[in-house]
Design a protein around this motif. Sequence first.
Motif, PDB file in Angstrom:
ATOM      1  N   ASP A 143       0.828  -1.214   0.000  1.00 12.01           N
ATOM      2  CA  ASP A 143       0.000   0.000   0.000  1.00 12.01           C
ATOM      3  C   ASP A 143       0.863   1.265   0.000  1.00 12.01           C
ATOM      4  O   ASP A 143       0.576   2.219  -0.730  1.00 12.01           O
ATOM      5  CB  ASP A 143      -0.954   0.014   1.200  1.00 12.01           C
ATOM      6  CG  ASP A 143      -2.081  -0.995   1.059  1.00 12.01           C
ATOM      7  OD1 ASP A 143      -2.345  -1.461  -0.071  1.00 12.01           O
ATOM      8  OD2 ASP A 143      -2.698  -1.329   2.092  1.00 12.01           O
ATOM      9  N   ALA A 144       1.920   1.277   0.799  1.00 15.05           N
ATOM     10  CA  ALA A 144       2.810   2.445   0.842  1.00 15.05           C
ATOM     11  C   ALA A 144       3.534   2.615  -0.490  1.00 15.05           C
ATOM     12  O   ALA A 144       3.664   3.741  -0.996  1.00 15.05           O
ATOM     13  CB  ALA A 144       3.816   2.305   1.982  1.00 15.05           C
ATOM     14  N   SER A 179       2.094   6.212  -7.265  1.00 12.67           N
ATOM     15  CA  SER A 179       0.984   6.914  -7.908  1.00 12.67           C
ATOM     16  C   SER A 179       0.918   8.389  -7.521  1.00 12.67           C
ATOM     17  O   SER A 179       0.075   9.126  -8.039  1.00 12.67           O
ATOM     18  CB  SER A 179      -0.343   6.217  -7.585  1.00 12.67           C
ATOM     19  OG  SER A 179      -0.562   6.187  -6.190  1.00 12.67           O
ATOM     20  N   ASP A 180       1.813   8.827  -6.653  1.00 12.71           N
ATOM     21  CA  ASP A 180       1.837  10.226  -6.214  1.00 12.71           C
ATOM     22  C   ASP A 180       2.129  11.145  -7.412  1.00 12.71           C
ATOM     23  O   ASP A 180       3.058  10.883  -8.182  1.00 12.71           O
ATOM     24  CB  ASP A 180       2.924  10.405  -5.147  1.00 12.71           C
ATOM     25  CG  ASP A 180       2.995  11.827  -4.647  1.00 12.71           C
ATOM     26  OD1 ASP A 180       2.224  12.173  -3.753  1.00 12.71           O
ATOM     27  OD2 ASP A 180       3.828  12.603  -5.186  1.00 12.71           O
ATOM     28  N   GLU A 194       3.045  13.176   3.452  1.00 15.07           N
ATOM     29  CA  GLU A 194       3.078  13.456   4.893  1.00 15.07           C
ATOM     30  C   GLU A 194       4.497  13.542   5.459  1.00 15.07           C
ATOM     31  O   GLU A 194       4.700  14.010   6.573  1.00 15.07           O
ATOM     32  CB  GLU A 194       2.263  12.419   5.678  1.00 15.07           C
ATOM     33  CG  GLU A 194       2.746  10.994   5.531  1.00 15.07           C
ATOM     34  CD  GLU A 194       2.078  10.231   4.392  1.00 15.07           C
ATOM     35  OE1 GLU A 194       2.056   8.996   4.486  1.00 15.07           O
ATOM     36  OE2 GLU A 194       1.593  10.849   3.427  1.00 15.07           O
ATOM     37  N   GLU A 196      -1.398  -1.829  -8.327  1.00 17.70           N
ATOM     38  CA  GLU A 196      -0.942  -2.832  -7.356  1.00 17.70           C
ATOM     39  C   GLU A 196       0.138  -3.733  -7.942  1.00 17.70           C
ATOM     40  O   GLU A 196       1.114  -4.067  -7.264  1.00 17.70           O
ATOM     41  CB  GLU A 196      -2.113  -3.676  -6.852  1.00 17.70           C
ATOM     42  CG  GLU A 196      -1.676  -4.625  -5.749  1.00 17.70           C
ATOM     43  CD  GLU A 196      -2.822  -5.388  -5.111  1.00 17.70           C
ATOM     44  OE1 GLU A 196      -2.558  -6.504  -4.644  1.00 17.70           O
ATOM     45  OE2 GLU A 196      -3.959  -4.875  -5.078  1.00 17.70           O
ATOM     46  N   LEU A 248       2.478   1.644  -3.411  1.00 16.07           N
ATOM     47  CA  LEU A 248       1.477   2.107  -4.372  1.00 16.07           C
ATOM     48  C   LEU A 248       1.205   3.598  -4.208  1.00 16.07           C
ATOM     49  O   LEU A 248       1.114   4.327  -5.198  1.00 16.07           O
ATOM     50  CB  LEU A 248       0.183   1.306  -4.224  1.00 16.07           C
ATOM     51  CG  LEU A 248      -0.968   1.710  -5.143  1.00 16.07           C
ATOM     52  CD1 LEU A 248      -0.542   1.664  -6.607  1.00 16.07           C
ATOM     53  CD2 LEU A 248      -2.175   0.817  -4.892  1.00 16.07           C
ATOM     54  N   ARG A 249       1.096   4.059  -2.967  1.00 19.65           N
ATOM     55  CA  ARG A 249       0.879   5.490  -2.731  1.00 19.65           C
ATOM     56  C   ARG A 249       2.039   6.304  -3.301  1.00 19.65           C
ATOM     57  O   ARG A 249       1.831   7.357  -3.912  1.00 19.65           O
ATOM     58  CB  ARG A 249       0.724   5.774  -1.241  1.00 19.65           C
ATOM     59  CG  ARG A 249      -0.624   5.324  -0.692  1.00 19.65           C
ATOM     60  CD  ARG A 249      -0.846   5.744   0.752  1.00 19.65           C
ATOM     61  NE  ARG A 249      -0.726   7.180   0.886  1.00 19.65           N
ATOM     62  CZ  ARG A 249       0.004   7.778   1.839  1.00 19.65           C
ATOM     63  NH1 ARG A 249       0.655   7.069   2.730  1.00 19.65           N
ATOM     64  NH2 ARG A 249       0.067   9.084   1.897  1.00 19.65           N
ATOM     65  N   GLY A 250       3.257   5.817  -3.106  1.00 16.02           N
ATOM     66  CA  GLY A 250       4.415   6.531  -3.632  1.00 16.02           C
ATOM     67  C   GLY A 250       4.456   6.539  -5.143  1.00 16.02           C
ATOM     68  O   GLY A 250       4.659   7.583  -5.768  1.00 16.02           O
ATOM     69  N   LEU A 279       6.640  10.374   0.642  1.00 15.68           N
ATOM     70  CA  LEU A 279       5.201  10.593   0.594  1.00 15.68           C
ATOM     71  C   LEU A 279       4.859  11.982   1.121  1.00 15.68           C
ATOM     72  O   LEU A 279       5.631  12.579   1.882  1.00 15.68           O
ATOM     73  CB  LEU A 279       4.485   9.525   1.419  1.00 15.68           C
ATOM     74  CG  LEU A 279       4.606   8.096   0.882  1.00 15.68           C
ATOM     75  CD1 LEU A 279       4.091   7.092   1.909  1.00 15.68           C
ATOM     76  CD2 LEU A 279       3.843   7.961  -0.433  1.00 15.68           C
TER      77      LEU A 279
END
Length: 183
Positions: A26-27, A33-34, A105, A50, A29-31, A103
């Motif tokens: 998940d982390a 797709s950022d 945050e 994914e 993927l967040r990175g 990321l």
Amino acid sequence: MGGVLKPVELEAYGLLLRPWEETDVDAALRGLSDPDFRRWNTAHAPDPDEAGARAFISSRTEGWERGTSASFAITEGGTVLGQLGVGAIDHTMRNARVSYWVLAEGRGRGVASHALEAATRWAFRDLGLHRLELGHAVGNDASCGVARRCAYTLEGVLRGAMIDTAGVPRDIHLHARLATDAR
């Protein structure tokens, strides 16, 4: 030195840099797709889905096994904040390339600079490397700032040296730090 690199964890500045794990999908993927990651990255960037995140993690494990790269999940309190890589390791020439992403945050808090400094010291001390290169797209002022804060000297501009995720050639700034440079 060559062959397999033994995965290690690095603790510094309140961060833990550790090898990527399958549970980090998940982390990753967040990175991947950022929008900022996509904006500044190359055509080699994994797909922002994914399957791409799983391939990203798998390739990081394979890098350790081949001895060609060491990739870390940057974590704080167990939460993944980004990625730091020491890649294209050439043990004969004693050089490598560093890369990172953080990321949203984790941005603006020194996460990239602290992770880069920790990995730089490790690469010089434990891998016996002499030169680390850092390249980023011209215009990526945040990455330029990270390089400067970590004493990576700007050596020049490589014209059209990067093809971005949209297929457009871009110039990159080339920074480098030597093991003999002042910290």
